[in-house]
Structure formats: C-alpha cells, structure tokens
Design an enzyme around this catalytic site. Structure first.
Site, PDB file in Angstrom:
ATOM      1  N   CYS A   1      -2.123   8.634   3.350  1.00  0.00           N
ATOM      2  CA  CYS A   1      -2.031   8.321   1.918  1.00  0.00           C
ATOM      3  C   CYS A   1      -3.361   8.509   1.208  1.00  0.00           C
ATOM      4  O   CYS A   1      -3.386   8.795   0.014  1.00  0.00           O
ATOM      5  CB  CYS A   1      -1.556   6.886   1.714  1.00  0.00           C
ATOM      6  SG  CYS A   1       0.124   6.564   2.276  1.00  0.00           S
TER       7      CYS A   1
ATOM      8  N   GLU B   1       0.876  -1.173   0.000  1.00  0.00           N
ATOM      9  CA  GLU B   1       0.000   0.000   0.000  1.00  0.00           C
ATOM     10  C   GLU B   1       0.908   1.216   0.000  1.00  0.00           C
ATOM     11  O   GLU B   1       1.561   1.526   0.998  1.00  0.00           O
ATOM     12  CB  GLU B   1      -0.913   0.026   1.226  1.00  0.00           C
ATOM     13  CG  GLU B   1      -1.884   1.198   1.162  1.00  0.00           C
ATOM     14  CD  GLU B   1      -2.550   1.517   2.485  1.00  0.00           C
ATOM     15  OE1 GLU B   1      -2.706   2.720   2.787  1.00  0.00           O
ATOM     16  OE2 GLU B   1      -2.896   0.571   3.223  1.00  0.00           O
TER      17      GLU B   1
END
Length: 475
Positions: free
Chosen positions: A279, A245
């Site tokens: 993020c 990720e």
C-alpha cells in the site's frame, strides 16, 4: 498443531479443524500444495465466547506480565524464522530474503510492545487533581492481508495484547502459515486460553458474523479502501472502534537537486519488493524537468535488469505476484493507459511461463484520466512524468483520493518545507524509503483510512483513556 500443508483454526487454546477447507496455492508454480481450515458459524461463536471469557482476567493481569509473554513469544518466533520465511515465500511469492526481513520486523514489533506494555498502561498525571487511567477496550477483531502478513499481524496482535485486549485474528487464507506461526509462538509463550483465537474462512461471512456481535469492541483492518468502507459500515451498528489502514497510491517527487545515484536504487528496491504489492510502495514518480530524461533512462535500465524468478532461488530479486487477480489487474491498467496514449518503456506484459510473473513496468506519457493514475496499482507498475514547479508537483502528488505515504528527494530546505507541508499523506519521507519501524505511528488520510498502528499511538488505539477528577479531595 497444524502440519506443513494443513493449517487449522486455534480456538480457546486448542488447534482444531473447521467446516471444510480452502486450498493454498504456490504463486510461483500455480499448483495447489495445501489447505486451510474454514471456520463454521459455531467456530466463530466459540471464538467470541472464549475471547469474552478471557477478557476480565487478561485485562486485569499486570501489564508487565502481559509484556513478558510478548517478549517470550518474540524469542520463540525468532528461532523459527528460517522455516517460517520459507513457508511465507512458498505461499505469497516474495523472495526468501524478503520474507526473512519481514519476520525480523515482526519480531521487533512483538519485542517493542512487550517491552513497553507496562509504561503504556500506567496512569498518566494530568494536573494536580486529575489522572488519566488507560483501560483496555475489550475484544478485538483483527483482519490481516496476504501481502505483508507477518508485519501486519504483529502490528495488530502485539499492541492489542499489550493493552489487555483479547484478539480474534482472521488470518489471510492465501498465507495461513504466518498466522499459525505467530499463534503457536504465543501459545508456547504461555498466552492464556481464549486470549488469542485464529480463524480462517470466507472473509465476508467471518466479518459479518464477528462484527454483528456486541462482544467485539474494536475492529482493526488492513486492506483495500472498498473493503474497509464495508467493514466500517458493519462496525457502526455496534459502534466498534475502527483502525483502518487502507489503499495507497504513493507519489515520489524528485527535485532538480536530487542525487540520482541514491534516489534510483532506493526507489527501485522499495517499489519492486514484494512485486510492488504494498500500500505504501511508490507508484507515481514526478521528476523535475531538467532531470527527467536522465532519470527515466537510468530508472528504466535498473528496472530491466531486475532478475525475476523462483522466490526460493537466492539470486532472484523479484518473485511472482500473489495470485491471478493481480495479473489481471496489471493487464487492465496497462491496456487502459496504452489505449489512452501512454508509452511502455519496459515490461507491460505477463511473462510466458508458469507462475504469476509480471515484470517491472514503467509507463510514460500517461494522460491524467488513465486508471493507473487513480486506481491503486498494487503491483510492479510505475508511472514517470516531468514537472516544472514545486506547486505543480504538489498538485499532481495530491491528485488521487489516497493519502497514505509520499516520498521526496531533495536537499533544498525550501523545497522540503513546501512539499512536506503541501503533500497530503499520513507519512512523508525525505531522501528515504524504508518500512515503518515498530516505535513509529502510521496511518493514512483521505481514502487511505484512519487510526494509527505502531508506537504509543498504536497501543492507545486499543485503550480508553478514563479521566479521573478530584483526586485531591479523597486524601
């Protein structure tokens, strides 16, 4: 176990010192208040060996038993959230409320995987004479960041352990308390020696050493795209499965029919949580031109009113950034944008006080070649720009190398269909900005990574699916 300001390694069921220490700094005061042990090569070798020794017994343990340990650990951790949240806030800078909420999500994740461990390890019928048998892949190397350490540790440890895989966890040196609290909860819950090992140290040295070992079968990492690519190259040598990720640069498309009374508070809350160091936080706002001026005025007003201050003050709405590197990144991005002609609507300069404080910042008139539109901001900076057509909004939303998350505000069915189908992202949220729940799969596209965390797919990441044919022929 570790005391309040000295965090140790956990190897083969025991807490221990390492080969020297690294400092831990309070970002609200810029003062050093603790230390964390740094693992030596021999520490890493022992972690690898202990994980491998535990592998067969843990993988063959009934999945229900594995799940019960996770549920027990969740209950233990839940009793310690008050103190654990204070530790996290002191290390990372997020408010006590944010840290408490993060731990609640982490506990939920442990509980979810503990509850579903048995069913997700059960054989799966596949036709009259076939069966798919899930099997644990083996030892996992898990690398977690400092921005949401509790949630991301849970999203790595819980599915791997539920699947039957031992884990070597490389916790974030900036926020070591979270990893310590997690591992101690698992220890108290009865996790066997060697099944969970915790190391800290120099990240590049640890990653190279662990991934050079054929003992490690899976790499799971959350962090920047640049580092993710480096780790994937290391993992390729041993064909270790990767769950990555990586970075994000999330667009928000605000259509002409959007309800600004709901959209603006939702954007503000999710963007400026954790000082924007997420993020999947929104970073590029695209607003239908008829709404643009009103949206900008109201969004700027909301951003200006956010109370910045010490994270342990209950009235604080946004704490400091985590470290000096993030302040420097904000300064570079804003300067580059302004030098190219952008306008600062609010914020834009570091606060003149101790601590790594950067205010909510809104930029307009940002030219397309500005770095802030292409480099992940990872901080409290928003760009706002108008669009005239849905097609233009989709083009602008997709104008980065990232594809982690995207957000849409509209009630129009045709706009929803066009944007959901047209925007390239691993997750698209409509009239909604919240953290990902434990039961939902989550992953990026493009340069935001590959593989999934969360839900059934998150656990499958740590399994091989063995296809068994011809069952009928055996009677």
């Amino acid at each position: 176990m570790s005391n309040a300001t000295t965090y140790q390694l956990f190897i083969n069921g025991s807490w221990r010192d390492g080969n020297g220490t690294l400092t831990v700094t309070n970002p609200a005061t810029e003062t050093v208040f603790g230390s964390v042990a740094a693992a030596s090569t021999s520490d890493l070798d022992e972690a690898l060996a202990s994980a491998e020794r535990s592998r067969r017994a843990w993988s063959s343990r009934p999945p229900k038993d594995r799940g019960e340990i996770l549920v027990a650990a969740a209950k233990i951790l839940a009793t310690k959230v008050g103190d654990a949240a204070k530790d996290l806030s002191r290390e990372q800078g997020k408010t006590i409320a944010e840290a408490t909420g993060e731990y609640a999500r982490a506990v939920e994740t442990l509980e979810w995987y503990g509850t579903h461990a048995e069913e997700l390890s059960a054989p799966i019928p596949h036709g009259p004479n076939r069966m798919i048998v899930p099997e644990p892949l083996g030892v996992v190397a898990a690398f977690t960041p400092w921005n949401y350490p509790a949630v991301l540790i849970a999203r790595k440890l819980a599915p791997a352990l539920a699947a039957g895989c031992p884990v070597i966890l490389k916790g974030a040196e900036e926020t070591p308390s979270t990893a310590v609290h997690f591992v101690e909860a698992l220890r108290q819950a009865g996790i066997p020696d060697g099944v969970v090992n915790l190391v800290f140290g120099v990240p590049v040295q640890i990653s190279r050493h662990l991934l050079s070992s054929p003992i490690v079968k899976v790499l799971t990492f959350t962090g920047s795209t640049e580092v993710g690519k480096q780790l994937a190259k290391l993992a390729a040598n041993n064909l270790q499965r990767c769950i990555l990720e990586l970075g994000g640069h999330s667009p928000v498309v605000v259509c002409e029919d959007a309800d600004l009374a709901k959209a603006i508070p939702a954007i503000s809350e999710y963007k400026f949580e954790c000082a924007g160091q997420s993020c999947n936080a929104p970073s590029r706002i695209l607003v239908a031109r008829p709404l643009y001026e009103e949206f900008l005025s109201r969004m700027t007003e909301v951003a200006r009113k956010i109370k910045i201050g010490p994270p342990d003050d209950p009235t604080t709405e946004m704490g400091p950034m985590a470290n000096a590197r993030r302040i420097e990144a904000m300064q570079r991005l804003v300067k580059d944008a302004v030098d190219r002609g952008a306008r600062v609507e609010t914020g834009g300069t570091r606060l003149d006080q101790p601590g790594f404080y950067w205010p909510p910042t809104i930029l307009t008139g940002v030219p397309k070649d500005a770095k802030v539109l292409h480099d992940e901001p990872f901080g409290p900076i928003l760009t706002v720009a108008p669009f005239d057509t849905i097609e233009e909004a989709i083009e602008e939303a997709n104008a980065t190398e990232y594809g982690l998350a995207a957000y849409i505000f509209t009630g129009a069915a045709d706009a929803k269909r066009a944007l959901i189908g047209g925007v390239s992202a691993g997750a698209v949220s409509v009239n909604y900005l919240k953290g990902v729940s434990a039961d939902a799969p989550y992953g990026g596209v493009k340069q935001s990574g590959y593989g999934y965390e969360g839900g059934e797919q998150g656990l499958r990441s740590f399994q091989s699916l063995k296809l068994v044919n011809g069952l009928g022929s055996f009677g």
